[in-house]
Design a protein around this motif. Structure first.
Motif, PDB file in Angstrom:
ATOM      1  N   CYS A  25      26.577  56.209  41.540  1.00  0.00           N
ATOM      2  CA  CYS A  25      26.724  56.733  40.178  1.00  0.00           C
ATOM      3  C   CYS A  25      28.195  56.739  39.757  1.00  0.00           C
ATOM      4  O   CYS A  25      28.529  56.339  38.643  1.00  0.00           O
ATOM      5  CB  CYS A  25      26.151  58.143  40.070  1.00  0.00           C
ATOM      6  SG  CYS A  25      24.358  58.188  40.188  1.00  0.00           S
ATOM      7  N   ILE A  26      29.067  57.191  40.644  1.00  0.00           N
ATOM      8  CA  ILE A  26      30.502  57.226  40.349  1.00  0.00           C
ATOM      9  C   ILE A  26      31.019  55.810  40.121  1.00  0.00           C
ATOM     10  O   ILE A  26      31.757  55.541  39.172  1.00  0.00           O
ATOM     11  CB  ILE A  26      31.283  57.932  41.476  1.00  0.00           C
ATOM     12  CG1 ILE A  26      30.975  59.431  41.452  1.00  0.00           C
ATOM     13  CG2 ILE A  26      32.780  57.693  41.349  1.00  0.00           C
ATOM     14  CD1 ILE A  26      31.491  60.199  42.643  1.00  0.00           C
ATOM     15  N   THR A  27      30.624  54.889  40.979  1.00  0.00           N
ATOM     16  CA  THR A  27      31.062  53.498  40.839  1.00  0.00           C
ATOM     17  C   THR A  27      30.599  52.916  39.518  1.00  0.00           C
ATOM     18  O   THR A  27      31.361  52.272  38.803  1.00  0.00           O
ATOM     19  CB  THR A  27      30.525  52.648  42.013  1.00  0.00           C
ATOM     20  OG1 THR A  27      31.028  53.187  43.232  1.00  0.00           O
ATOM     21  CG2 THR A  27      30.949  51.201  41.889  1.00  0.00           C
ATOM     22  N   LYS A  28      29.335  53.171  39.176  1.00  0.00           N
ATOM     23  CA  LYS A  28      28.795  52.627  37.933  1.00  0.00           C
ATOM     24  C   LYS A  28      29.511  53.212  36.724  1.00  0.00           C
ATOM     25  O   LYS A  28      29.873  52.496  35.796  1.00  0.00           O
ATOM     26  CB  LYS A  28      27.295  52.916  37.852  1.00  0.00           C
ATOM     27  CG  LYS A  28      26.626  52.276  36.662  1.00  0.00           C
ATOM     28  CD  LYS A  28      25.138  52.497  36.685  1.00  0.00           C
ATOM     29  CE  LYS A  28      24.505  51.851  35.474  1.00  0.00           C
ATOM     30  NZ  LYS A  28      23.085  52.112  35.393  1.00  0.00           N
ATOM     31  N   LYS A  29      29.746  54.527  36.740  1.00  0.00           N
ATOM     32  CA  LYS A  29      30.340  55.190  35.578  1.00  0.00           C
ATOM     33  C   LYS A  29      31.824  54.883  35.435  1.00  0.00           C
ATOM     34  O   LYS A  29      32.310  54.601  34.344  1.00  0.00           O
ATOM     35  CB  LYS A  29      30.132  56.703  35.669  1.00  0.00           C
ATOM     36  CG  LYS A  29      30.683  57.443  34.469  1.00  0.00           C
ATOM     37  CD  LYS A  29      30.351  58.905  34.490  1.00  0.00           C
ATOM     38  CE  LYS A  29      30.902  59.592  33.256  1.00  0.00           C
ATOM     39  NZ  LYS A  29      30.675  61.006  33.264  1.00  0.00           N
ATOM     40  N   TYR A  30      32.581  54.953  36.529  1.00  0.00           N
ATOM     41  CA  TYR A  30      34.036  54.881  36.426  1.00  0.00           C
ATOM     42  C   TYR A  30      34.646  53.539  36.813  1.00  0.00           C
ATOM     43  O   TYR A  30      35.785  53.275  36.469  1.00  0.00           O
ATOM     44  CB  TYR A  30      34.675  55.976  37.286  1.00  0.00           C
ATOM     45  CG  TYR A  30      34.412  57.350  36.748  1.00  0.00           C
ATOM     46  CD1 TYR A  30      34.997  57.788  35.565  1.00  0.00           C
ATOM     47  CD2 TYR A  30      33.547  58.217  37.403  1.00  0.00           C
ATOM     48  CE1 TYR A  30      34.743  59.049  35.059  1.00  0.00           C
ATOM     49  CE2 TYR A  30      33.287  59.486  36.901  1.00  0.00           C
ATOM     50  CZ  TYR A  30      33.885  59.889  35.734  1.00  0.00           C
ATOM     51  OH  TYR A  30      33.636  61.125  35.230  1.00  0.00           O
ATOM     52  N   ILE A  31      33.927  52.701  37.505  1.00  0.00           N
ATOM     53  CA  ILE A  31      34.523  51.446  37.938  1.00  0.00           C
ATOM     54  C   ILE A  31      33.875  50.258  37.237  1.00  0.00           C
ATOM     55  O   ILE A  31      34.550  49.455  36.606  1.00  0.00           O
ATOM     56  CB  ILE A  31      34.475  51.311  39.474  1.00  0.00           C
ATOM     57  CG1 ILE A  31      35.325  52.433  40.080  1.00  0.00           C
ATOM     58  CG2 ILE A  31      34.971  49.944  39.920  1.00  0.00           C
ATOM     59  CD1 ILE A  31      35.249  52.541  41.580  1.00  0.00           C
ATOM     60  N   LEU A  32      32.565  50.172  37.299  1.00  0.00           N
ATOM     61  CA  LEU A  32      31.894  49.024  36.697  1.00  0.00           C
ATOM     62  C   LEU A  32      31.971  49.033  35.173  1.00  0.00           C
ATOM     63  O   LEU A  32      31.991  47.980  34.548  1.00  0.00           O
ATOM     64  CB  LEU A  32      30.432  48.960  37.157  1.00  0.00           C
ATOM     65  CG  LEU A  32      30.224  48.769  38.659  1.00  0.00           C
ATOM     66  CD1 LEU A  32      28.733  48.751  38.986  1.00  0.00           C
ATOM     67  CD2 LEU A  32      30.886  47.487  39.154  1.00  0.00           C
ATOM     68  N   ASN A  33      31.987  50.224  34.571  1.00  0.00           N
ATOM     69  CA  ASN A  33      32.033  50.314  33.115  1.00  0.00           C
ATOM     70  C   ASN A  33      33.440  50.411  32.554  1.00  0.00           C
ATOM     71  O   ASN A  33      33.606  50.634  31.361  1.00  0.00           O
ATOM     72  CB  ASN A  33      31.206  51.520  32.632  1.00  0.00           C
ATOM     73  CG  ASN A  33      29.718  51.281  32.807  1.00  0.00           C
ATOM     74  OD1 ASN A  33      29.275  50.147  32.816  1.00  0.00           O
ATOM     75  ND2 ASN A  33      28.964  52.348  32.948  1.00  0.00           N
ATOM     76  N   GLN A  34      34.447  50.262  33.400  1.00  0.00           N
ATOM     77  CA  GLN A  34      35.828  50.322  32.921  1.00  0.00           C
ATOM     78  C   GLN A  34      36.119  49.118  32.033  1.00  0.00           C
ATOM     79  O   GLN A  34      35.742  47.999  32.350  1.00  0.00           O
ATOM     80  CB  GLN A  34      36.809  50.313  34.096  1.00  0.00           C
ATOM     81  CG  GLN A  34      36.938  51.648  34.780  1.00  0.00           C
ATOM     82  CD  GLN A  34      37.605  52.666  33.901  1.00  0.00           C
ATOM     83  OE1 GLN A  34      36.975  53.311  33.081  1.00  0.00           O
ATOM     84  NE2 GLN A  34      38.879  52.815  34.050  1.00  0.00           N
ATOM     85  N   PRO A  35      36.798  49.353  30.907  1.00  0.00           N
ATOM     86  CA  PRO A  35      37.207  48.206  30.094  1.00  0.00           C
ATOM     87  C   PRO A  35      38.271  47.391  30.832  1.00  0.00           C
ATOM     88  O   PRO A  35      38.866  47.871  31.799  1.00  0.00           O
ATOM     89  CB  PRO A  35      37.793  48.857  28.835  1.00  0.00           C
ATOM     90  CG  PRO A  35      38.083  50.265  29.209  1.00  0.00           C
ATOM     91  CD  PRO A  35      37.197  50.625  30.354  1.00  0.00           C
ATOM     92  N   LYS A  36      38.509  46.194  30.359  1.00  0.00           N
ATOM     93  CA  LYS A  36      39.562  45.352  30.926  1.00  0.00           C
ATOM     94  C   LYS A  36      40.860  45.647  30.203  1.00  0.00           C
ATOM     95  O   LYS A  36      40.864  46.034  29.026  1.00  0.00           O
ATOM     96  CB  LYS A  36      39.200  43.883  30.764  1.00  0.00           C
ATOM     97  CG  LYS A  36      38.006  43.452  31.583  1.00  0.00           C
ATOM     98  CD  LYS A  36      37.754  41.955  31.405  1.00  0.00           C
ATOM     99  CE  LYS A  36      36.573  41.535  32.226  1.00  0.00           C
ATOM    100  NZ  LYS A  36      35.305  41.663  31.580  1.00  0.00           N
ATOM    101  N   VAL A  37      41.979  45.470  30.887  1.00  0.00           N
ATOM    102  CA  VAL A  37      43.288  45.655  30.263  1.00  0.00           C
ATOM    103  C   VAL A  37      43.367  44.750  29.033  1.00  0.00           C
ATOM    104  O   VAL A  37      43.050  43.561  29.092  1.00  0.00           O
ATOM    105  CB  VAL A  37      44.425  45.341  31.255  1.00  0.00           C
ATOM    106  CG1 VAL A  37      45.773  45.351  30.553  1.00  0.00           C
ATOM    107  CG2 VAL A  37      44.419  46.345  32.400  1.00  0.00           C
ATOM    108  N   GLY A  38      43.754  45.347  27.905  1.00  0.00           N
ATOM    109  CA  GLY A  38      43.835  44.608  26.645  1.00  0.00           C
ATOM    110  C   GLY A  38      42.615  44.754  25.762  1.00  0.00           C
ATOM    111  O   GLY A  38      42.641  44.348  24.598  1.00  0.00           O
ATOM    112  N   ASP A  39      41.517  45.374  26.285  1.00  0.00           N
ATOM    113  CA  ASP A  39      40.332  45.619  25.455  1.00  0.00           C
ATOM    114  C   ASP A  39      40.623  46.722  24.437  1.00  0.00           C
ATOM    115  O   ASP A  39      41.271  47.728  24.764  1.00  0.00           O
ATOM    116  CB  ASP A  39      39.137  46.066  26.309  1.00  0.00           C
ATOM    117  CG  ASP A  39      38.484  44.929  27.063  1.00  0.00           C
ATOM    118  OD1 ASP A  39      38.881  43.758  26.865  1.00  0.00           O
ATOM    119  OD2 ASP A  39      37.574  45.216  27.878  1.00  0.00           O
TER     120      ASP A  39
END
Length: 199
Positions: A25-39
């Motif tokens: 859950c933590i990975t999905k919320k905070y890592i996988l859904n992170q925007p890319k630099v410049g988004d």
């Protein structure tokens, strides 16, 4: 005895499963859904806020079409200067410097900061912050450069700011308590030096 061992093993298995589910859950919320630099992650008055990932990410200098120096992509200063230039048509005479250089400690409340060609107010001030002001945060041991943001809303007891580069998990919007003490307006954060305003 055998039942106790089986029960203990079952409890450990359930706890391990709970940890695995929590990590997913933590990975999905905070890592996988992170925007890319410049988004683009937010905007105010049609001026976008871009995601910068880590606060020390440096993608080179950003300039206007005319060559005006906004600052380093996508640091907090870059958003503030781009906002003032593109939305308020304001060029700062000194286009370089870290955030800590935005606030001149030698000025009194409501004096002109000549490096920025803006009025400077101290925290606390006789003058209430207003929308479009630049809020200046002091440097600290975690951030030796300081931080700047734009005031995006003001009420009688708080302000909202919009900011770029608040950190990997920080938010582009934040509210800060505002109070009036001895006829002065004070923002309830010791790290806030003051604010700048175009007049």
């Amino acid at each position: 005895m055998k039942i106790n061992r089986i029960l203990r093993a079952a409890v450990i298995a359930v706890m391990c499963l709970a940890v695995v589910v929590m990590l997913k859950c933590i990975t999905k919320k905070y890592i996988l859904n992170q925007p890319k630099v410049g988004d683009k992650i937010d905007s105010f008055n049609n001026i976008p806020v871009y995601y910068n990932g880590s606060t020390d990410t440096n993608l080179g200098r950003n300039r206007s079409a005319e060559g005006y120096n906004y600052g380093l992509k996508y640091q907090c200063v870059e958003f503030v200067k781009r906002y003032y230039y593109d939305h308020l048509n304001h060029k700062m005479p000194n286009t370089f410097g870290h955030v800590k250089d935005f606030y001149n400690p030698n000025l009194k409340d409501n004096e002109r900061n000549s490096d920025r060609n803006l009025l400077q107010f101290s925290n606390p001030s006789n003058t209430k912050p207003k929308i479009n002001d630049i809020l200046i945060f002091d440097a600290n041991s975690f951030n030796p450069y300081g931080h700047v943001a734009i005031v995006s809303n003001v009420t009688n007891d708080e302000i909202e700011i919009i900011q770029q580069n608040p950190g990997r998990f920080g938010s582009s919007r934040e509210t800060i308590s505002l109070m009036q003490v001895n006829n002065k307006w004070e923002l309830d954060k010791a790290s806030i030096l003051g604010w700048l305003r175009k007049n």
